[in-house]
Design a protein around this motif. Structure first.
Motif, PDB file in Angstrom:
ATOM      1  N   GLU A 136      -6.224  -1.281  15.916  1.00  0.00           N
ATOM      2  CA  GLU A 136      -5.168  -1.514  15.337  1.00  0.00           C
ATOM      3  C   GLU A 136      -5.123  -2.270  14.056  1.00  0.00           C
ATOM      4  O   GLU A 136      -5.737  -3.474  13.952  1.00  0.00           O
ATOM      5  CB  GLU A 136      -4.139  -2.201  16.400  1.00  0.00           C
ATOM      6  CG  GLU A 136      -2.598  -2.128  15.840  1.00  0.00           C
ATOM      7  CD  GLU A 136      -1.638  -2.668  16.623  1.00  0.00           C
ATOM      8  OE1 GLU A 136      -0.347  -2.734  16.334  1.00  0.00           O
ATOM      9  OE2 GLU A 136      -2.096  -2.960  17.932  1.00  0.00           O
ATOM     10  N   TYR A 137      -4.401  -1.588  12.931  1.00  0.00           N
ATOM     11  CA  TYR A 137      -4.376  -2.346  11.693  1.00  0.00           C
ATOM     12  C   TYR A 137      -3.076  -2.394  11.230  1.00  0.00           C
ATOM     13  O   TYR A 137      -2.238  -1.498  11.496  1.00  0.00           O
ATOM     14  CB  TYR A 137      -5.105  -1.634  10.487  1.00  0.00           C
ATOM     15  CG  TYR A 137      -6.720  -1.228  11.241  1.00  0.00           C
ATOM     16  CD1 TYR A 137      -7.704  -1.891  10.479  1.00  0.00           C
ATOM     17  CD2 TYR A 137      -6.771   0.070  12.000  1.00  0.00           C
ATOM     18  CE1 TYR A 137      -8.850  -1.737  10.948  1.00  0.00           C
ATOM     19  CE2 TYR A 137      -8.279   0.103  12.438  1.00  0.00           C
ATOM     20  CZ  TYR A 137      -9.260  -0.646  11.804  1.00  0.00           C
ATOM     21  OH  TYR A 137     -10.394  -0.266  12.098  1.00  0.00           O
ATOM     22  N   LEU A 138      -2.635  -3.428  10.323  1.00  0.00           N
ATOM     23  CA  LEU A 138      -1.473  -3.637   9.682  1.00  0.00           C
ATOM     24  C   LEU A 138      -1.749  -3.215   8.123  1.00  0.00           C
ATOM     25  O   LEU A 138      -2.980  -3.833   7.499  1.00  0.00           O
ATOM     26  CB  LEU A 138      -0.773  -4.973   9.834  1.00  0.00           C
ATOM     27  CG  LEU A 138      -0.536  -5.368  11.350  1.00  0.00           C
ATOM     28  CD1 LEU A 138      -0.071  -6.780  11.252  1.00  0.00           C
ATOM     29  CD2 LEU A 138       0.251  -4.381  12.002  1.00  0.00           C
ATOM     30  N   PRO A 174       9.353  -2.074   4.390  1.00  0.00           N
ATOM     31  CA  PRO A 174       9.445  -1.126   3.554  1.00  0.00           C
ATOM     32  C   PRO A 174       7.997  -0.403   2.747  1.00  0.00           C
ATOM     33  O   PRO A 174       8.061   0.584   2.470  1.00  0.00           O
ATOM     34  CB  PRO A 174      10.525  -1.521   2.253  1.00  0.00           C
ATOM     35  CG  PRO A 174      11.106  -2.629   3.332  1.00  0.00           C
ATOM     36  CD  PRO A 174      10.178  -3.131   4.258  1.00  0.00           C
ATOM     37  N   TYR A 175       7.168  -1.524   2.531  1.00  0.00           N
ATOM     38  CA  TYR A 175       6.130  -1.041   1.988  1.00  0.00           C
ATOM     39  C   TYR A 175       4.766  -1.198   2.948  1.00  0.00           C
ATOM     40  O   TYR A 175       3.707  -1.563   2.590  1.00  0.00           O
ATOM     41  CB  TYR A 175       5.775  -1.864   0.779  1.00  0.00           C
ATOM     42  CG  TYR A 175       6.447  -1.555  -0.374  1.00  0.00           C
ATOM     43  CD1 TYR A 175       6.011  -0.682  -1.511  1.00  0.00           C
ATOM     44  CD2 TYR A 175       7.673  -1.715  -0.457  1.00  0.00           C
ATOM     45  CE1 TYR A 175       6.786  -0.377  -2.489  1.00  0.00           C
ATOM     46  CE2 TYR A 175       8.672  -1.606  -1.553  1.00  0.00           C
ATOM     47  CZ  TYR A 175       8.111  -0.808  -2.638  1.00  0.00           C
ATOM     48  OH  TYR A 175       9.007  -0.392  -3.678  1.00  0.00           O
ATOM     49  N   GLY A 176       5.152  -1.289   4.277  1.00  0.00           N
ATOM     50  CA  GLY A 176       4.141  -1.465   5.346  1.00  0.00           C
ATOM     51  C   GLY A 176       4.192  -0.631   6.556  1.00  0.00           C
ATOM     52  O   GLY A 176       5.167  -0.363   6.874  1.00  0.00           O
ATOM     53  N   PHE A 177       3.140  -0.417   7.122  1.00  0.00           N
ATOM     54  CA  PHE A 177       2.932   0.129   8.303  1.00  0.00           C
ATOM     55  C   PHE A 177       1.724  -0.304   9.320  1.00  0.00           C
ATOM     56  O   PHE A 177       0.905  -0.988   8.873  1.00  0.00           O
ATOM     57  CB  PHE A 177       2.850   1.842   8.212  1.00  0.00           C
ATOM     58  CG  PHE A 177       1.385   2.233   7.658  1.00  0.00           C
ATOM     59  CD1 PHE A 177       0.652   2.628   8.416  1.00  0.00           C
ATOM     60  CD2 PHE A 177       1.335   2.036   6.123  1.00  0.00           C
ATOM     61  CE1 PHE A 177      -0.664   3.206   7.792  1.00  0.00           C
ATOM     62  CE2 PHE A 177       0.212   2.718   5.421  1.00  0.00           C
ATOM     63  CZ  PHE A 177      -0.898   3.033   6.405  1.00  0.00           C
ATOM     64  N   GLN A 202      -3.237  -3.927   1.080  1.00  0.00           N
ATOM     65  CA  GLN A 202      -3.879  -5.174   1.956  1.00  0.00           C
ATOM     66  C   GLN A 202      -4.019  -4.441   2.972  1.00  0.00           C
ATOM     67  O   GLN A 202      -3.099  -3.622   3.632  1.00  0.00           O
ATOM     68  CB  GLN A 202      -2.772  -6.144   2.008  1.00  0.00           C
ATOM     69  CG  GLN A 202      -3.238  -7.143   3.069  1.00  0.00           C
ATOM     70  CD  GLN A 202      -2.304  -8.434   3.273  1.00  0.00           C
ATOM     71  OE1 GLN A 202      -1.069  -8.335   2.733  1.00  0.00           O
ATOM     72  NE2 GLN A 202      -2.726  -9.668   3.360  1.00  0.00           N
ATOM     73  N   LEU A 203      -5.265  -4.551   3.808  1.00  0.00           N
ATOM     74  CA  LEU A 203      -5.492  -4.037   5.120  1.00  0.00           C
ATOM     75  C   LEU A 203      -6.003  -4.980   6.022  1.00  0.00           C
ATOM     76  O   LEU A 203      -6.838  -5.915   5.671  1.00  0.00           O
ATOM     77  CB  LEU A 203      -6.323  -3.095   4.950  1.00  0.00           C
ATOM     78  CG  LEU A 203      -6.749  -2.059   6.188  1.00  0.00           C
ATOM     79  CD1 LEU A 203      -7.256  -0.466   5.482  1.00  0.00           C
ATOM     80  CD2 LEU A 203      -7.742  -2.600   7.359  1.00  0.00           C
TER      81      LEU A 203
END
Length: 239
Positions: A136-138, A174-177, A202-203
């Motif tokens: 899993e990643y953000l 808003p700019y992240g998943f 960014q990851l």
């Protein structure tokens, strides 16, 4: 009792079985003074050398683990390689007293959870593609995250001349998943996002199967717990 020479080398923590096979093919290994084949077996008392260096299987004390298993919160800029000629390699960064190597990889430009071990015997078990292990990643991107984008990512994206496996996605800002993958193609998330016109800014990997990054600070590492090892390798009874 004897084992194949590549397993013997992996058991010493020198490298993984696959890397040991490459050393054997390159003629860098000797067993009792002779260059072995990939099927050569090693018994107790045999002399195994790599580049002239003697290898011995470590014996754990009662109640002590035979191998090292750690979780690192890798910073951006650290390269997941055991090649000591590469500046900023992960082995030098951790600077562990035992010889360890990463299980899988995390891009130099990415940060977060990566596992390292001295047990070369388990690397292929954890990396084998058909095992479909979750990671899993953000992710932060340069444009607002839309439902269309998330559905497209989850369905699968054509990269590296193949379509990625279906995965799980959810919007977290808003700019992240967040995205959960069961495969590990090179720069997969960045290339998937680029296919929709997004650029990853960014990851961070936050979970590998049952092991979570948690409160581990960037640059810090910790030993895996017994419960985490059992979750990673349920068929094994000792480590």
């Amino acid at each position: 009792m004897s084992v194949r020479v590549n397993k013997f080398i992996a058991d010493t923590g020198f490298c993984s079985r696959r890397e040991a096979e490459e050393l054997i093919k390159a003629g860098r290994v000797t067993v009792n003074g002779h260059k072995p084949s990939l099927t050569t077996r090693v018994a107790e008392g045999d002399s195994v050398l790599v580049d002239g260096q003697s290898l011995r299987v470590r014996k754990a004390k009662p109640g002590q683990r035979k191998h090292v298993y750690i979780a690192l919160n890798k910073p951006v800029g650290v390269t997941c390689t055991t090649d000591e000629t590469v500046k900023g390699n992960i082995v030098d960064f951790v600077d562990h007293e035992q010889r360890i190597f990463p299980i899988g990889r995390l891009d130099k430009d990415s940060e977060g959870l990566i596992l390292l071990t001295s047990n070369g015997d388990i690397v292929n078990e954890l990396l084998r593609a058909e095992n479909r292990k979750e990671k899993e990643y953000l992710v932060a991107v340069n444009k607002p995250v839309t439902e269309e984008f998330l559905r497209g990512m989850a369905k699968g994206v054509r990269i590296h001349r193949e379509t990625t496996l279906p995965c799980k996605t959810r919007r977290i800002a808003p700019y992240g998943f967040a995205i959960t993958l069961t495969q590990g193609l090179n720069r997969q998330i960045r290339l998937m996002a680029a296919a929709f016109g997004y650029r990853v800014t960014q990851l961070r990997r936050v979970r590998i199967i049952n092991v979570k990054l948690g409160a581990l600070k960037i640059g810090q590492w910790r030993n895996l717990t017994d419960a985490e090892l059992k979750g990673l390798l349920p068929e094994r009874t000792e480590w």
